[in-house]
Scaffold this motif. Structure first.
Motif: not given
Lengths: 153, 83
Positions: A34-39, A41-52, A86-90
């Motif tokens: 699953f996409v986690r809410g915190h990535g 590389t960043n301390s800020a919460p993820l808005v989205s994750m793009t899988l190329e 483009d995926l979202k946390p969860g």
């Protein structure tokens, strides 16, 4: 069977589809990523994750991994679904399910496929927070986990 | 020769793929990278750190000493982070 797709999937339906009506399967091992809410590389919460990914090579590498797993363990069936886009946390990213008469083949082959997938199938994650986009770096532990299968039979 | 780029390699070079006529003497992946680095500053920046680059030929992972042919599809990308 392998599938690379943008669409979400229903893992319950996938498992039911592959087990209904057959009596040779004694156990199924599954991994869901699953996409986690915190990535990473960043301390800020993820808005989205793009899988190329590299269309064509992804499917080719997954098919080769399926052949290797079937050669190495007595499997009744095998399913890998990997999403891109483009995926979202969860959101679900990946599903690996291995079907065998006995649990050891199911457990081992499932871990083999997940470990190998992380270093071999050409996917890249781009983490997006409110202010940043950062490409994820591989973990050295992922490389070690994948190599472990080359030295242990 | 068809050359593909992915993830931040693609971003730094500024294109996803290009068709390149390979000069004589460019016979393996290492020499191809050296040649590509002369094309634009973006290429040079993207391909500067070879420890961060992986190569595939015709959709199979290869090492940098692998020979290349004009009909190959060559791809360069960062370490994989799927799963």
């Amino acid at each position: 069977m392998i599938r690379v797709q943008e669409d979400d999937f229903d893992f319950g339906k996938e498992l039911a589809r592959l087990t209904t009506g057959r009596t040779d399967v004694g156990g199924v091992a599954t991994f869901l990523g699953f996409v986690r809410g915190h990535g990473q590389t960043n301390s800020a919460p993820l808005v989205s994750m793009t899988l190329e990914h590299y269309p064509g090579m992804s499917e080719g590498q997954l098919a080769a991994m399926e052949s290797e797993a079937r050669d190495r363990w007595p499997l009744c069936d095998l399913l890998i679904i990997h999403r891109f886009g483009d995926l979202k946390p969860g959101d679900k990213i990946v599903m690996v399910a291995t079907f065998a008469k006995h649990r050891v083949a199911a457990f081992e082959s499932c871990q083999f496929l997940v470990d190998k997938l992380k270093t071999r199938v050409p996917f890249w994650k781009l983490e997006k927070t409110k202010n940043n986009s950062t490409w994820v770096m591989p973990h050295t532990s992922d490389t070690a986990a994948a190599m472990h299968w080359d030295s242990n039979v | 020769m068809k050359i593909l780029y992915f993830a931040w390699v693609k971003a730094r070079i500024g294109q996803a793929e290009e068709e390149v006529v390979i000069p004589p003497g460019v016979t393996d992946v290492t020499r191809l990278i050296r040649y590509l680095c002369t094309r634009t500053p973006g290429h040079a920046a993207a391909l500067a750190d070879l420890s961060m680059i992986q190569a595939a030929i015709n959709r199979e992972h290869v090492s940098f000493d692998h020979p290349i042919n004009p009909t190959d599809e060559v791809a360069f990308f960062p370490p994989i982070t799927g799963g």
